[in-house]
Design a protein around this motif. Sequence first.
Motif, PDB file in Angstrom:
ATOM      1  N   VAL A 174       0.845  -1.195   0.000  1.00 46.20           N
ATOM      2  CA  VAL A 174       0.000   0.000   0.000  1.00 46.20           C
ATOM      3  C   VAL A 174       0.878   1.243   0.000  1.00 46.20           C
ATOM      4  CG1 VAL A 174      -1.707   1.324   1.314  1.00 46.20           C
ATOM      5  CG2 VAL A 174      -1.915  -1.165   1.145  1.00 46.20           C
ATOM      6  N   LEU A 175       1.909   1.265   0.830  1.00 44.41           N
ATOM      7  CA  LEU A 175       2.798   2.421   0.906  1.00 44.41           C
ATOM      8  C   LEU A 175       3.525   2.640  -0.414  1.00 44.41           C
ATOM      9  CD1 LEU A 175       4.217   1.935   4.515  1.00 44.41           C
ATOM     10  CD2 LEU A 175       2.417   3.515   3.749  1.00 44.41           C
ATOM     11  N   GLU A 176       3.946   1.577  -1.065  1.00 42.27           N
ATOM     12  CA  GLU A 176       4.587   1.711  -2.373  1.00 42.27           C
ATOM     13  C   GLU A 176       3.616   2.303  -3.386  1.00 42.27           C
ATOM     14  OE1 GLU A 176       6.012  -2.146  -3.402  1.00 42.27           O
ATOM     15  OE2 GLU A 176       7.602  -2.113  -1.889  1.00 42.27           O
ATOM     16  N   ASN A 177       2.355   1.888  -3.334  1.00 40.57           N
ATOM     17  CA  ASN A 177       1.337   2.390  -4.251  1.00 40.57           C
ATOM     18  C   ASN A 177       1.075   3.876  -4.012  1.00 40.57           C
ATOM     19  OD1 ASN A 177      -0.575   2.433  -6.252  1.00 40.57           O
ATOM     20  ND2 ASN A 177      -2.008   1.079  -5.223  1.00 40.57           N
ATOM     21  N   LEU A 178       1.149   4.309  -2.775  1.00 43.42           N
ATOM     22  CA  LEU A 178       0.959   5.730  -2.471  1.00 43.42           C
ATOM     23  C   LEU A 178       2.048   6.573  -3.121  1.00 43.42           C
ATOM     24  CD1 LEU A 178      -0.087   5.626   1.277  1.00 43.42           C
ATOM     25  CD2 LEU A 178      -1.519   6.232  -0.675  1.00 43.42           C
ATOM     26  N   ASP A 179       3.216   5.993  -3.299  1.00 41.96           N
ATOM     27  CA  ASP A 179       4.322   6.701  -3.945  1.00 41.96           C
ATOM     28  C   ASP A 179       4.280   6.567  -5.461  1.00 41.96           C
ATOM     29  OD1 ASP A 179       5.348   7.518  -1.519  1.00 41.96           O
ATOM     30  OD2 ASP A 179       6.625   5.753  -1.319  1.00 41.96           O
ATOM     31  N   GLY A 180       3.221   5.965  -5.980  1.00 41.55           N
ATOM     32  CA  GLY A 180       3.079   5.820  -7.420  1.00 41.55           C
ATOM     33  C   GLY A 180       3.648   4.528  -7.966  1.00 41.55           C
ATOM     34  N   GLN A 181       4.164   3.667  -7.100  1.00 37.34           N
ATOM     35  CA  GLN A 181       4.711   2.394  -7.528  1.00 37.34           C
ATOM     36  C   GLN A 181       3.672   1.316  -7.295  1.00 37.34           C
ATOM     37  OE1 GLN A 181       7.715   2.266  -8.971  1.00 37.34           O
ATOM     38  NE2 GLN A 181       7.769   4.470  -8.682  1.00 37.34           N
ATOM     39  N   PRO A 182       3.372   0.495  -8.282  1.00 39.86           N
ATOM     40  CA  PRO A 182       2.359  -0.541  -8.081  1.00 39.86           C
ATOM     41  C   PRO A 182       2.826  -1.588  -7.089  1.00 39.86           C
ATOM     42  CG  PRO A 182       3.418  -0.817 -10.210  1.00 39.86           C
ATOM     43  CD  PRO A 182       3.944   0.468  -9.623  1.00 39.86           C
ATOM     44  N   GLY A 183       1.925  -1.993  -6.201  1.00 42.39           N
ATOM     45  CA  GLY A 183       2.214  -3.067  -5.270  1.00 42.39           C
ATOM     46  C   GLY A 183       1.960  -4.408  -5.939  1.00 42.39           C
ATOM     47  N   ASN A 184       2.485  -5.453  -5.376  1.00 41.17           N
ATOM     48  CA  ASN A 184       2.290  -6.778  -5.923  1.00 41.17           C
ATOM     49  C   ASN A 184       1.276  -7.508  -5.058  1.00 41.17           C
ATOM     50  OD1 ASN A 184       2.436  -9.236  -7.125  1.00 41.17           O
ATOM     51  ND2 ASN A 184       4.469  -9.752  -6.348  1.00 41.17           N
ATOM     52  N   THR A 185      -0.017  -7.451  -5.456  1.00 41.59           N
ATOM     53  CA  THR A 185      -1.063  -8.066  -4.658  1.00 41.59           C
ATOM     54  C   THR A 185      -1.222  -9.536  -4.969  1.00 41.59           C
ATOM     55  OG1 THR A 185      -2.770  -7.513  -6.264  1.00 41.59           O
ATOM     56  CG2 THR A 185      -2.346  -5.910  -4.513  1.00 41.59           C
ATOM     57  N   GLY A 186      -0.766  -9.980  -6.139  1.00 43.34           N
ATOM     58  CA  GLY A 186      -0.868 -11.376  -6.478  1.00 43.34           C
ATOM     59  C   GLY A 186      -2.256 -11.816  -6.892  1.00 43.34           C
ATOM     60  N   ASP A 187      -3.192 -10.896  -7.065  1.00 37.88           N
ATOM     61  CA  ASP A 187      -4.517 -11.291  -7.518  1.00 37.88           C
ATOM     62  C   ASP A 187      -4.873 -10.533  -8.785  1.00 37.88           C
ATOM     63  OD1 ASP A 187      -5.440  -8.714  -6.821  1.00 37.88           O
ATOM     64  OD2 ASP A 187      -6.000  -9.375  -4.828  1.00 37.88           O
ATOM     65  N   GLU A 188      -6.002 -10.865  -9.353  1.00 32.97           N
ATOM     66  CA  GLU A 188      -6.391 -10.274 -10.627  1.00 32.97           C
ATOM     67  C   GLU A 188      -7.549  -9.300 -10.467  1.00 32.97           C
ATOM     68  OE1 GLU A 188      -7.014 -13.359 -13.463  1.00 32.97           O
ATOM     69  OE2 GLU A 188      -5.154 -14.348 -12.954  1.00 32.97           O
ATOM     70  N   TYR A 189      -7.666  -8.669  -9.327  1.00 33.72           N
ATOM     71  CA  TYR A 189      -8.769  -7.745  -9.078  1.00 33.72           C
ATOM     72  C   TYR A 189      -8.433  -6.365  -9.601  1.00 33.72           C
ATOM     73  CZ  TYR A 189     -10.994 -11.361  -6.501  1.00 33.72           C
ATOM     74  OH  TYR A 189     -11.602 -12.536  -6.174  1.00 33.72           O
ATOM     75  N   GLU A 190      -9.457  -5.604  -9.771  1.00 36.37           N
ATOM     76  CA  GLU A 190      -9.335  -4.249 -10.292  1.00 36.37           C
ATOM     77  C   GLU A 190      -8.286  -3.447  -9.521  1.00 36.37           C
ATOM     78  OE1 GLU A 190     -12.250  -0.355 -10.116  1.00 36.37           O
ATOM     79  OE2 GLU A 190     -13.094  -2.343 -10.033  1.00 36.37           O
ATOM     80  N   SER A 191      -7.462  -2.745 -10.236  1.00 37.64           N
ATOM     81  CA  SER A 191      -6.461  -1.888  -9.627  1.00 37.64           C
ATOM     82  C   SER A 191      -7.131  -0.608  -9.148  1.00 37.64           C
ATOM     83  CB  SER A 191      -5.379  -1.551 -10.640  1.00 37.64           C
ATOM     84  OG  SER A 191      -4.479  -0.633 -10.100  1.00 37.64           O
ATOM     85  N   VAL A 192      -6.807  -0.192  -7.944  1.00 36.06           N
ATOM     86  CA  VAL A 192      -7.393   1.013  -7.370  1.00 36.06           C
ATOM     87  C   VAL A 192      -6.274   1.990  -7.064  1.00 36.06           C
ATOM     88  CG1 VAL A 192      -8.700   1.946  -5.443  1.00 36.06           C
ATOM     89  CG2 VAL A 192      -9.309  -0.279  -6.372  1.00 36.06           C
ATOM     90  N   ASP A 193      -6.426   3.213  -7.501  1.00 39.06           N
ATOM     91  CA  ASP A 193      -5.445   4.248  -7.230  1.00 39.06           C
ATOM     92  C   ASP A 193      -5.593   4.702  -5.787  1.00 39.06           C
ATOM     93  OD1 ASP A 193      -4.754   7.532  -8.664  1.00 39.06           O
ATOM     94  OD2 ASP A 193      -3.670   6.312  -7.230  1.00 39.06           O
ATOM     95  N   LEU A 194      -4.628   4.389  -4.956  1.00 41.13           N
ATOM     96  CA  LEU A 194      -4.701   4.739  -3.542  1.00 41.13           C
ATOM     97  C   LEU A 194      -4.210   6.149  -3.252  1.00 41.13           C
ATOM     98  CD1 LEU A 194      -3.447   1.431  -1.929  1.00 41.13           C
ATOM     99  CD2 LEU A 194      -5.785   2.234  -2.143  1.00 41.13           C
ATOM    100  N   ARG A 195      -3.669   6.826  -4.257  1.00 45.89           N
ATOM    101  CA  ARG A 195      -3.183   8.179  -4.029  1.00 45.89           C
ATOM    102  C   ARG A 195      -4.366   9.109  -3.840  1.00 45.89           C
ATOM    103  NH1 ARG A 195       0.240   8.056  -9.276  1.00 45.89           N
ATOM    104  NH2 ARG A 195      -1.459   6.664  -9.685  1.00 45.89           N
ATOM    105  N   SER A 196      -4.427   9.739  -2.685  1.00 47.25           N
ATOM    106  CA  SER A 196      -5.558  10.601  -2.372  1.00 47.25           C
ATOM    107  C   SER A 196      -5.132  11.661  -1.376  1.00 47.25           C
ATOM    108  CB  SER A 196      -6.692   9.772  -1.777  1.00 47.25           C
ATOM    109  OG  SER A 196      -7.732  10.608  -1.359  1.00 47.25           O
TER     110      SER A 196
END
Length: 127
Positions: free
Chosen positions: A93-115
Amino acid sequence: ALDDFGTGYSSFAYLKTLPVDILKIDGSFVRDLLECDLSNTIVSSVVKMAQDIGATTVAEHVENALVRARLKELGVHYAQGFAVHRPEALQNVLENLDGQPGNTGDEYESVDLRSDTIEGLLSYTIG
């Protein structure tokens, strides 16, 4: 925010006595929304009450795209659950906040956590 609205201690009486601006619709009404007419009626009623008092609605336990679509039709503002994003490690989650995609390992919709708001991190718009 009034959590688990409609169940337990989260009663309708609170709407008259507390300055509520968010109603979180309990997941017990959301889980079987497509199969149970009464759950559909309850969610619709909560949305109407929220509109009447100027509150925002959040649906808990939104676990698939069909439920998410029905909630949108009913006028629910935000969703929480697997249809939005699967749980993942804090580091991802923290990596995603910095604009780097996290590795969730699933095929679910990507959500932009930057807010810029905490609401953006806790719930995601249904639309």
